[in-house]
Design an enzyme around this catalytic site. Sequence first.
Site, PDB file in Angstrom:
ATOM      1  N   LYS A 175     -42.906  14.118  46.213  1.00  0.00           N
ATOM      2  CA  LYS A 175     -43.208  13.171  45.118  1.00  0.00           C
ATOM      3  C   LYS A 175     -42.277  11.972  45.124  1.00  0.00           C
ATOM      4  O   LYS A 175     -42.310  11.172  44.185  1.00  0.00           O
ATOM      5  CB  LYS A 175     -43.093  13.897  43.774  1.00  0.00           C
ATOM      6  N   SER A 176     -41.457  11.785  46.127  1.00  0.00           N
ATOM      7  CA  SER A 176     -40.432  10.744  46.060  1.00  0.00           C
ATOM      8  C   SER A 176     -41.011   9.331  45.996  1.00  0.00           C
ATOM      9  O   SER A 176     -40.338   8.417  45.531  1.00  0.00           O
ATOM     10  CB  SER A 176     -39.489  10.856  47.260  1.00  0.00           C
ATOM     11  N   MET A 177     -42.268   9.129  46.473  1.00  0.00           N
ATOM     12  CA  MET A 177     -42.880   7.800  46.415  1.00  0.00           C
ATOM     13  C   MET A 177     -44.020   7.751  45.408  1.00  0.00           C
ATOM     14  O   MET A 177     -44.819   6.819  45.403  1.00  0.00           O
ATOM     15  CB  MET A 177     -43.383   7.393  47.803  1.00  0.00           C
ATOM     16  N   ASP A 230     -40.020   5.409  45.034  1.00  0.00           N
ATOM     17  CA  ASP A 230     -40.614   4.841  43.817  1.00  0.00           C
ATOM     18  C   ASP A 230     -40.485   5.782  42.636  1.00  0.00           C
ATOM     19  O   ASP A 230     -40.630   5.363  41.483  1.00  0.00           O
ATOM     20  CB  ASP A 230     -42.093   4.513  44.058  1.00  0.00           C
ATOM     21  N   CYS A 231     -40.237   7.066  42.900  1.00  0.00           N
ATOM     22  CA  CYS A 231     -40.008   8.037  41.826  1.00  0.00           C
ATOM     23  C   CYS A 231     -38.527   8.392  41.833  1.00  0.00           C
ATOM     24  O   CYS A 231     -38.090   9.331  42.509  1.00  0.00           O
ATOM     25  CB  CYS A 231     -40.880   9.279  42.042  1.00  0.00           C
TER      26      CYS A 231
END
Length: 364
Positions: A174-176, A317-318
């Site tokens: 989920k990092s982006m 983005d996250c």
Amino acid sequence: MSSSSLNKNSNGKNGGLFSFEDIRKVRDTDSNNKKKNDEELLLLEHDTEMVRVGKVVVPVLRSLSQRNRMFQEGVYPGVEYRIMRIFDMQNGKGREVFGSVPGADYELKPVYPLVQQLERPWPVRVNEADIPKLFTAGMYNGVSALGSAVTAVVGLTTAFLVSQLVSLFFIPSKSMDPTMQVGDVWVVEKVTPRLLSWSRSNSNSNTNKVGDVVLFSPPAPLRDIVEASNTASVGGGRTRRTLSDRDLFVKRVAAGPGDLVSVNQAGQVLVNQQPSPGKRDLCDEEPLRLIERYVKPTPNGGPGLQILPHQVFVMGDCSSVSVDSRVWGPLDQSNIVGRPLFRIFPLNRIGGSLSLPTLNDFSE
């Protein structure tokens, strides 16, 4: 051994394993010891050793335009036939002979059963002039094997070249999010990073701009973090899963060479004393905020970290779940290997923008 010797049998006649010569032809020279052209060769005496009653031969096309006529005659290209009889048609006599002569009629029968659609009353009688080319079974198999090898080499070479230009990338975390969501598949181009690497080697200019989304191989600090987190107990001991060269990461460039970056304990970033642009908290919040345990904040009162030439500072983005430059430091631009172009899966979200999300992007 020369290539010419590969194309001849032990008697010096045409018909070697990788020969493309018609086995009916006999190589001869004129009074000036010059080889005759193909039209003249067709008028010469046939090679009765290669083309005679009982021999297995394979008709071959010279061009696709000849295919329909050969099928009408029952002489299928690439099929092995046995010569049952030969008739010398010179002067219209039709005298039965043992070896082939120019203009002869052949009675041919396949050496093995054909598919039902190709079966007909056998043998068929066909004039040798209606067969564009005639090979032995060994010649045809050799040429076919050579063609298959060339096709395989060309196919593998093409596949390799394509793999160096583009590839597919599966989003594993989920990092982006929300730009790139778990399970998304993106087409990635690999040309631009190579060109930019060459450009950097010839100038000191920054070639990856703030806002660019990049794929990169992990630097040593990130590799250590990931491998340590993947350590597991096995059989009373502990084992660590190492990353391979195919393991890539994706982040967004937040600062470039010369920029001054500072990070607080909560993971908030200032670039040149200004908040990092864009919204990085539009994803679901990680309730335990574990990222704060890993962030390396700028010392109180410190000026911040200046990004060196050929480095960039990258972030997800996250921000609440992204292990990025806030944790393991700036990224050397030589580690960047690709740039995502567009999403191809899931089908209901094909395409997709790579712009840094804003609150308006997700407003009702």
